[in-house]
Design a protein around this motif. Structure first.
Motif, PDB file in Angstrom:
ATOM      1  N   MET A 106      42.590  74.552  12.590  1.00  0.00           N
ATOM      2  CA  MET A 106      42.276  73.987  11.270  1.00  0.00           C
ATOM      3  C   MET A 106      42.230  75.083  10.211  1.00  0.00           C
ATOM      4  N   LEU A 107      41.713  76.229  10.628  1.00  0.00           N
ATOM      5  CA  LEU A 107      41.622  77.362   9.703  1.00  0.00           C
ATOM      6  C   LEU A 107      43.031  77.849   9.334  1.00  0.00           C
ATOM      7  N   VAL A 108      43.861  77.992  10.344  1.00  0.00           N
ATOM      8  CA  VAL A 108      45.235  78.443  10.113  1.00  0.00           C
ATOM      9  C   VAL A 108      46.007  77.410   9.290  1.00  0.00           C
ATOM     10  N   ASN A 109      45.742  76.141   9.593  1.00  0.00           N
ATOM     11  CA  ASN A 109      46.430  75.056   8.896  1.00  0.00           C
ATOM     12  C   ASN A 109      46.176  75.103   7.394  1.00  0.00           C
ATOM     13  N   ASN A 110      45.002  75.623   7.012  1.00  0.00           N
ATOM     14  CA  ASN A 110      44.682  75.714   5.592  1.00  0.00           C
ATOM     15  C   ASN A 110      45.683  76.560   4.812  1.00  0.00           C
ATOM     16  N   VAL A 111      46.327  77.473   5.515  1.00  0.00           N
ATOM     17  CA  VAL A 111      47.353  78.279   4.858  1.00  0.00           C
ATOM     18  C   VAL A 111      48.450  77.380   4.294  1.00  0.00           C
ATOM     19  N   PHE A 112      48.821  76.355   5.084  1.00  0.00           N
ATOM     20  CA  PHE A 112      49.828  75.387   4.618  1.00  0.00           C
ATOM     21  C   PHE A 112      49.354  74.681   3.352  1.00  0.00           C
ATOM     22  N   ALA A 113      48.091  74.218   3.386  1.00  0.00           N
ATOM     23  CA  ALA A 113      47.569  73.469   2.249  1.00  0.00           C
ATOM     24  C   ALA A 113      47.564  74.343   1.001  1.00  0.00           C
ATOM     25  N   PHE A 114      47.172  75.603   1.193  1.00  0.00           N
ATOM     26  CA  PHE A 114      47.098  76.529   0.070  1.00  0.00           C
ATOM     27  C   PHE A 114      48.485  76.771  -0.513  1.00  0.00           C
ATOM     28  N   LEU A 115      49.432  77.014   0.372  1.00  0.00           N
ATOM     29  CA  LEU A 115      50.813  77.278  -0.037  1.00  0.00           C
ATOM     30  C   LEU A 115      51.422  76.049  -0.719  1.00  0.00           C
ATOM     31  N   GLY A 116      51.260  74.897  -0.063  1.00  0.00           N
ATOM     32  CA  GLY A 116      51.826  73.657  -0.601  1.00  0.00           C
ATOM     33  C   GLY A 116      51.245  73.312  -1.953  1.00  0.00           C
ATOM     34  N   GLY A 117      49.903  73.385  -2.048  1.00  0.00           N
ATOM     35  CA  GLY A 117      49.226  73.069  -3.300  1.00  0.00           C
ATOM     36  C   GLY A 117      49.661  74.013  -4.422  1.00  0.00           C
ATOM     37  N   SER A 118      49.785  75.294  -4.099  1.00  0.00           N
ATOM     38  CA  SER A 118      50.184  76.268  -5.120  1.00  0.00           C
ATOM     39  C   SER A 118      51.611  76.013  -5.602  1.00  0.00           C
ATOM     40  N   LEU A 119      52.508  75.741  -4.666  1.00  0.00           N
ATOM     41  CA  LEU A 119      53.904  75.469  -5.050  1.00  0.00           C
ATOM     42  C   LEU A 119      53.989  74.268  -5.987  1.00  0.00           C
ATOM     43  N   MET A 120      53.275  73.197  -5.643  1.00  0.00           N
ATOM     44  CA  MET A 120      53.328  71.999  -6.485  1.00  0.00           C
ATOM     45  C   MET A 120      52.694  72.265  -7.844  1.00  0.00           C
ATOM     46  N   GLY A 121      51.557  73.001  -7.810  1.00  0.00           N
ATOM     47  CA  GLY A 121      50.849  73.285  -9.051  1.00  0.00           C
ATOM     48  C   GLY A 121      51.645  74.174 -10.001  1.00  0.00           C
ATOM     49  N   MET A 122      52.494  75.039  -9.444  1.00  0.00           N
ATOM     50  CA  MET A 122      53.243  75.988 -10.270  1.00  0.00           C
ATOM     51  C   MET A 122      54.633  75.483 -10.648  1.00  0.00           C
ATOM     52  N   SER A 123      55.026  74.333 -10.078  1.00  0.00           N
ATOM     53  CA  SER A 123      56.422  73.915 -10.232  1.00  0.00           C
ATOM     54  C   SER A 123      56.812  73.657 -11.688  1.00  0.00           C
ATOM     55  N   LYS A 124      55.878  73.108 -12.464  1.00  0.00           N
ATOM     56  CA  LYS A 124      56.194  72.832 -13.871  1.00  0.00           C
ATOM     57  C   LYS A 124      56.330  74.140 -14.641  1.00  0.00           C
ATOM     58  N   LEU A 125      55.405  75.041 -14.364  1.00  0.00           N
ATOM     59  CA  LEU A 125      55.406  76.344 -15.018  1.00  0.00           C
ATOM     60  C   LEU A 125      56.725  77.065 -14.774  1.00  0.00           C
ATOM     61  N   CYS A 126      57.224  76.937 -13.558  1.00  0.00           N
ATOM     62  CA  CYS A 126      58.457  77.637 -13.174  1.00  0.00           C
ATOM     63  C   CYS A 126      59.703  76.785 -13.409  1.00  0.00           C
ATOM     64  N   SER A 127      59.540  75.598 -14.040  1.00  0.00           N
ATOM     65  CA  SER A 127      60.664  74.683 -14.252  1.00  0.00           C
ATOM     66  C   SER A 127      61.497  74.505 -12.989  1.00  0.00           C
ATOM     67  N   SER A 128      60.825  74.137 -11.907  1.00  0.00           N
ATOM     68  CA  SER A 128      61.555  74.035 -10.657  1.00  0.00           C
ATOM     69  C   SER A 128      61.119  72.817  -9.866  1.00  0.00           C
ATOM     70  N   PHE A 129      62.022  71.818  -9.786  1.00  0.00           N
ATOM     71  CA  PHE A 129      61.678  70.683  -8.932  1.00  0.00           C
ATOM     72  C   PHE A 129      61.821  71.045  -7.459  1.00  0.00           C
ATOM     73  N   GLU A 130      62.572  72.126  -7.189  1.00  0.00           N
ATOM     74  CA  GLU A 130      62.668  72.579  -5.792  1.00  0.00           C
ATOM     75  C   GLU A 130      61.292  72.980  -5.264  1.00  0.00           C
ATOM     76  N   MET A 131      60.510  73.639  -6.145  1.00  0.00           N
ATOM     77  CA  MET A 131      59.167  74.057  -5.725  1.00  0.00           C
ATOM     78  C   MET A 131      58.284  72.856  -5.430  1.00  0.00           C
ATOM     79  N   MET A 132      58.429  71.834  -6.259  1.00  0.00           N
ATOM     80  CA  MET A 132      57.659  70.604  -6.058  1.00  0.00           C
ATOM     81  C   MET A 132      58.018  69.983  -4.710  1.00  0.00           C
ATOM     82  N   ILE A 133      59.306  69.891  -4.442  1.00  0.00           N
ATOM     83  CA  ILE A 133      59.761  69.255  -3.205  1.00  0.00           C
ATOM     84  C   ILE A 133      59.331  70.082  -1.988  1.00  0.00           C
ATOM     85  N   LEU A 134      59.492  71.390  -2.076  1.00  0.00           N
ATOM     86  CA  LEU A 134      59.066  72.267  -0.984  1.00  0.00           C
ATOM     87  C   LEU A 134      57.553  72.158  -0.772  1.00  0.00           C
TER      88      LEU A 134
END
Ligand SMILES: *[C@@H]1O[C@H](CO)[C@@H](O)[C@H](O)[C@H]1NC(C)=O
Length: 478
Positions: A106-134
């Protein structure tokens, strides 16, 4: 003895004396994963228009022309549905990962959540729908793992008498997560043009909380003892969880029991806002939240009914109700042009659909799968069931938009037809398992007594050791 207890729906006994602070903390921490799972199911549908607008803006910025409608539909459907692919792939790894890493998974899995959440949160800033999808893919992978690890951990650390009730807690956390996402997704809150990245990125909050709390939660004693053979560590964990010094009995009991995987279920919330929009509802987001409330309420109703009415009856009631609601929905949508007040009928039928889903087909299949298979193949059966669930989710997520454009209101007739089929199948092939031992359930299949009309008392405890029953490779299950 300070034994406070409370009877719930008949047989689930809350034996409060076994509850310690450490235990409450551990369950709370684990269930944050379920909450996050629900949040990511619910979060995607409200800001659809805003996100599509940004996809379009990105496209114009890159290619100097507006995005073709078909491309936009594809990109959006992919953003929604790739979540299920992530979940599908990772839910299949639950068994292996949990054996390998134990609760720390569960602890290791949090890395996924952190990464996924950050990518989605930054996607608009970076003008990238690829980041949102990833990001959606990665957060889906997190949810697939969490949906297996959370109930497993909670099930493993719970005393037998609390296990059923805490299984429901996992489901409640999911629907609560959905509701929170829907409320925060309101345009006046975070569902606006500028704030939707915050809405998406907010998923890292429970992640950080879970990461901070997990080090204070003991590893599952069952895992330590049965899988790792670390009796000493298992005893220490048990003492912390139960507050008792003498844990020999529990350790002995563990030998008999194997873990059970309880799993999540999902609602119909991917597309609810656009469904409500099609239904002619003025403020679709509020209708979606209404459905979220109905969802929560009927999950609780089901908890009480399941004790009294039996699984088979409730399941058929749910399927039949959903089928009728889908037909009413279609009729109402078809008449909407000429009869404006039909929009209220269609909204009511959606609420009815959700309510019937939560009464039967939502929670029951998970109990059923756990009951129909013995200890040995049960984790494998749960993995197959989870995989099927995620696959079906992906198909609905990916295809709904297209089919809805093609068929208009008649898209719901497909659901009605499938539901009728499931109802007939249940009537002829699915036995009642309420109050039966695993041996009796097995005998029922062997003799092809397909009617399965017996209606006995329910026993919520799915963890009775069963030795004889083994369905894997047994033709009679067909
Ligand atoms: C994309 O944006 C342009 C310019 O704002 C607009 O004219 C067009 O309708 C938009 N396309 C879609 C598919 O929304």
């Amino acid at each position: 003895m300070p034994a406070g207890f409370q009877q719930l729906g008949g047989e689930v006994i809350f034996s409060l004396r076994t509850v310690t602070g450490t235990f409450v903390l551990s369950v709370f921490t684990a269930v944050l994963g379920s909450l996050e799972f629900g949040y990511n199911i619910g979060v995607i549908n409200a800001p659809q228009k805003m996100i599509e607008k940004d996809y379009n803006a990105t496209w114009i910025e890159r290619y100097g022309e507006p995005i073709p409608t078909g491309t936009l539909t594809s990109l959006w459907s992919l953003s929604v549905a790739i979540f299920s692919i992530g979940g599908m792939l990772s839910s299949f790894c639950v068994g292996f990962v949990s054996e390998w890493l134990g609760r720390k998974a569960m602890l290791v899995n949090n890395v996924f959540a952190f990464l996924g959440g950050s990518l989605m949160g930054m996607s608009k800033l970076c003008s990238s729908f690829e980041m949102m999808i990833l990001g959606r893919f990665i957060i889906g992978a997190y949810c697939g793992l969490a949906s297996g690890l959370t109930p497993m951990y909670v099930g493993e650390i719970s005393p037998t008498s609390l296990r059923g009730a805490l299984g429901t807690l996992h489901q409640l956390a999911i629907v609560t997560g959905i509701l929170i996402a829907q409320v925060l997704g309101l345009e006046v809150l975070l569902g606006s043009e500028h704030l939707w990245p915050v809405l998406m990125g907010l998923t890292v909050v429970p992640t950080v909380l879970q990461m901070a709390l997990l080090p204070f939660c003991p590893e599952s004693p069952r895992f330590l003892y049965i899988v790792r053979c670390q009796e000493h560590h298992a005893k220490r964990g048990l003492r912390r969880l139960t507050g008792k010094q003498e844990v020999g009995d529990m350790l002995a009991e563990m030998k008999e029991e194997k873990r059970k995987m309880d799993m999540e279920r999902k609602g119909i919330f991917y597309y609810s806002t656009s469904i409500f929009m099609k239904a002619g509802v003025q403020s679709p987001v509020y209708a979606t939240i209404g459905a979220g409330v109905v969802n929560c309420a009927f999950t609780v109703v089901s908890l009480f009914l399941i004790e009294r009415m039996g699984r088979r009856t409730l399941h058929m009631l749910g399927l039949g109700g959903m089928c009728i609601c889908a037909i009413i929905m279609t009729t109402a949508l078809a008449l909407l042009e000429s009869v404006p007040w039909m929009s209220y009928i269609s909204m009511l039928s959606i609420f009815g659909f959700v309510a019937f889903f939560e009464i039967g087909p939502g929670p029951i299949p998970w109990f059923f799968v756990a009951e129909l298979f013995s200890q040995g193949p049960r984790p494998a059966a749960m993995a197959v069931a989870g995989f099927s669930n995620w696959t079906a989710n992906f198909i609905v997520g990916m295809c709904f938009q297209y089919v809805a454009e093609l068929l208009g209101p008649y898209v719901f007739l497909i659901f009605a037809a499938l539901l009728l089929f499931f109802l007939i199948f249940t009537f002829f092939r699915v036995p009642e398992t309420r109050g039966k031992t695993f041996d009796q359930i097995a005998a029922n299949f062997q003799h092809h007594s397909a009617g399965g009309m017996m209606d006995m008392d329910l026993d919520m405890d799915l963890d009775k050791p069963s030795t004889e029953l083994d369905y894997l490779g047994d033709e009679s299950i067909n």
